[in-house]
Design an enzyme around this catalytic site. Structure first.
Site, mmCIF file in Angstrom:
data_model
loop_
_atom_site.group_PDB
_atom_site.id
_atom_site.type_symbol
_atom_site.label_atom_id
_atom_site.label_comp_id
_atom_site.label_asym_id
_atom_site.label_seq_id
_atom_site.Cartn_x
_atom_site.Cartn_y
_atom_site.Cartn_z
ATOM 1 N N GLU A 6 0.821 -1.214 0.000
ATOM 2 C CA GLU A 6 0.000 0.000 0.000
ATOM 3 C C GLU A 6 0.850 1.257 0.000
ATOM 4 O O GLU A 6 1.115 1.849 1.060
ATOM 5 C CB GLU A 6 -0.949 0.015 1.215
ATOM 6 C CG GLU A 6 -2.031 -1.027 1.134
ATOM 7 C CD GLU A 6 -3.113 -0.873 2.192
ATOM 8 O OE1 GLU A 6 -2.950 -0.085 3.134
ATOM 9 O OE2 GLU A 6 -4.138 -1.571 2.052
ATOM 10 N N GLU A 35 -6.417 -7.269 -1.310
ATOM 11 C CA GLU A 35 -6.770 -7.157 0.105
ATOM 12 C C GLU A 35 -8.103 -6.434 0.222
ATOM 13 O O GLU A 35 -8.293 -5.375 -0.366
ATOM 14 C CB GLU A 35 -5.677 -6.379 0.858
ATOM 15 C CG GLU A 35 -5.903 -6.341 2.366
ATOM 16 C CD GLU A 35 -4.833 -5.528 3.090
ATOM 17 O OE1 GLU A 35 -3.631 -5.769 2.898
ATOM 18 O OE2 GLU A 35 -5.230 -4.618 3.841
HETATM 19 C C1 IDC Z 1 -3.551 -4.082 10.166
HETATM 20 C C2 IDC Z 1 -3.864 -5.241 11.061
HETATM 21 C C3 IDC Z 1 -3.656 -4.861 12.483
HETATM 22 C C4 IDC Z 1 -2.244 -4.341 12.651
HETATM 23 C C5 IDC Z 1 -1.959 -3.239 11.652
HETATM 24 C C6 IDC Z 1 -0.496 -2.832 11.717
HETATM 25 O O1 IDC Z 1 -5.198 -5.687 10.806
HETATM 26 O O2 IDC Z 1 -3.847 -5.974 13.343
HETATM 27 O O3 IDC Z 1 -2.080 -3.854 13.943
HETATM 28 O O4 IDC Z 1 -2.227 -3.655 10.352
HETATM 29 O O5 IDC Z 1 -0.303 -1.577 11.219
HETATM 30 C C7 IDC Z 1 -4.381 -2.289 5.503
HETATM 31 C C8 IDC Z 1 -3.052 -2.914 5.570
HETATM 32 C C9 IDC Z 1 -2.981 -3.943 6.651
HETATM 33 C C10 IDC Z 1 -3.806 -3.527 7.850
HETATM 34 C C11 IDC Z 1 -5.271 -3.464 7.425
HETATM 35 C C12 IDC Z 1 -6.256 -3.157 8.566
HETATM 36 O O6 IDC Z 1 -2.610 -3.455 4.336
HETATM 37 O O7 IDC Z 1 -1.633 -4.137 7.004
HETATM 38 O O8 IDC Z 1 -3.679 -4.522 8.831
HETATM 39 N N1 IDC Z 1 -5.379 -2.495 6.358
HETATM 40 O O9 IDC Z 1 -5.976 -1.913 9.124
HETATM 41 N N2 IDC Z 1 -4.794 -1.423 4.598
HETATM 42 C C13 IDC Z 1 -6.035 -1.021 4.900
HETATM 43 C C14 IDC Z 1 -6.430 -1.701 6.044
#
Ligand code: IDC
Length: 470
Positions: A297, A389
């Site tokens: 991302e 994702e």
């Molecule tokens: C989130 C995880 C969370 C963790 C966080 C770390 O769900 O447990 O603490 O990352 O920064 C994304 C990202 C993905 C995120 C997810 C949800 O690719 O890494 O995971 N998310 O926030 N993009 C949009 C949402």
């Protein structure tokens, strides 16, 4: 010849020697050459166009082919299918896609591509095949091959898993296509961070994903920072490779996700990405189940900065694994730019000039709704999109599970044959996780362990696939 061209030439020669491919033409030294190439512009719009090219072999049988021609200035290939295109200045060469490399005497092979043009969209008239100019007649009298069996279509699948049926994937037009050149949609799930949930990916959980969920694809989310890759490059590389094998043995595809998140500029991790992808692409080159996702991302960067990164990482993957599908993250957390006030138009105007490229789109159903859906509907007519994702929740990974928006999203993706991968196949204590907290400490990943999100996601993945073979 420049130094650089010479260096590339000798590198190519060394690679050919290493792979044991002797004659580039795939023919014997005395082979009779001869060819005809038909080039047809199939559609043209604004500054874009599509074309189909058919090679007729008028010489000895070919085991591989490369068609070459020179564009007039301003013409560029952006996406090719049933062949791998490279362009240097105006010189274009398109190599067979592996499965269509064998062409009997008198036989044909075809490929297609999309491109951009400015000024004139002239149709080239002079072509080479394996470096020999095509005159439209045989270089010497060809010996007819008695049984004209088709060699351009791979044989019927020998298994029933997604991988056995679809084989080597490619990008054709705006779709992901299988070994038969037919558009398909893959549906599956993503790991959570491998550093945080190592216990969630084991024989039992992966069997459940393949056999009970009937998933087609496992995304392997390898965070780069956030206590990921940078803390133990060889350890994380090995873990990713093991998961690729575990997906393969269950007939699933795998997405190797270089999960950059913070910092948002992928160029910060350029050297890490080069090293990582050189290793995994070399190690997995012969496998058909690997898709590369080079930046999860990107955020706070321009499309131009993402392009700069992609233009350095993609050649490294292609040098090792030339036919792989590669997915590139987009601006604004892979929102096609929307979350940073932009849109897919910037990608359409300036796409990556490699074959088999797809662009990532991510959404979280409670946060991203109609305006994002409108953007995907619009972009899907111009760009190959892969939803690597998505979550049923808000973009935090938590909050309300929005079934209505999730349903609207998946119905849209299904109608467009866009592949999708859910975040997450884990027991994280957040509503986007598919399993209840504590599940991975036990041995059952059955439906009784599913969260509300997990139940919905499984119900949308478990339904029959459509994988055409003819
Ligand atoms: C989130 C995880 C969370 C963790 C966080 C770390 O769900 O447990 O603490 O990352 O920064 C994304 C990202 C993905 C995120 C997810 C949800 O690719 O890494 O995971 N998310 O926030 N993009 C949009 C949402």
């Amino acid at each position: 010849m420049s130094q650089r061209t010479r260096a590339l030439g000798s590198l190519f020669a060394a690679l050919l020697a290493m792979t044991g491919i002797g004659a580039i033409a795939g023919t014997s030294a005395q082979a009779a050459a001869g060819c005809k190439v038909d080039y047809a512009v199939t559609n043209q719009w604004g500054e874009g166009f599509g074309a189909n090219v058919t090679l007729t072999n008028l010489g000895d049988p070919l085991t591989s082919w490369t068609v070459g021609w020179t564009f007039s200035s301003g013409q560029r290939i952006t996406q090719a299918w049933n062949g791998t295109a490279t362009q240097s200045g105006n010189a274009v060469s398109v190599r067979d896609a592996g499965y269509n490399g064998v062409v009997r005497t008198g036989g044909t092979a075809s490929f297609g591509f999309n491109g951009t043009w400015s000024g004139s969209n002239a149709v080239p008239t002079q072509f080479t095949v394996n470096g020999v100019a095509c005159t439209g007649s045989a270089g010497s009298t060809p010996t007819p091959t008695p049984t004209p069996t088709s060699t351009t279509t791979p044989p019927p699948p020998t298994g029933t898993t997604p991988l056995a049926i679809n084989g080597q994937l490619s990008v054709c037009g705006v779709n992901l296509c299988n070994q038969y050149g037919k558009p398909i949609q893959l549906r599956g799930a993503s790991t959570h961070g491998l550093q945080w949930f190592p216990g969630c990916y084991n024989t039992s959980s992966l069997n459940t994903l393949a056999d009970d969920w009937k998933a087609d694809v496992l995304r392997i989310a390898m965070y780069v920072n956030e206590d990921g890759y940078v803390t133990d490059p060889s350890g994380f590389t090995a873990r990713v490779n093991t998961l690729v094998d575990q997906a393969e043995s269950r007939g699933m595809y795998s997405i190797i996700d270089f999960h950059t998140l913070t910092p948002g500029d992928p160029n910060v991790n350029l050297e890490n990405a080069k090293t990582f992808f050189r290793n995994v692409a070399t190690r997995n080159a012969a496998k058909k189940n690997v898709i590369y996702e080079i930046a999860n991302e990107p955020n706070g960067v321009t499309w131009e900065q993402i392009r700069t990164y992609a233009n350095q990482v993609i050649p490294i993957i292609k040098a090792a694994d030339p036919d792989a599908v590669i997915i590139v993250g987009t601006r604004g957390w892979s929102s096609l730019g929307v979350s940073n006030g932009s849109s897919s138009a910037e990608i359409v105007a300036n796409p990556l000039a490699f074959s088999n490229i797809m662009y990532a789109f991510h959404f979280y159903a409670a946060s991203h709704q109609d305006n994002y859906r409108a953007e995907v509907r619009n972009a899907a007519t111009k760009l190959p999109i892969f939803v690597t994702e998505w979550g049923t929740t808000s973009a935090t990974g938590g909050g309300t599970v929005d079934i209505a928006s999730s349903t609207a999203w998946l119905d849209l993706l299904d109608s467009l044959k866009i592949s999708h991968v859910n975040w997450t196949y884990s027991d994280a204590n957040e509503s986007s996780a598919a399993f209840r907290p504590g599940t991975c400490a036990g041995s059952s990943y059955g439906t009784g362990q599913l969260t509300q999100s997990g139940q919905f996601v499984r119900s949308r993945i478990v339904t029959a696939d459509s994988f055409p073979t003819s």
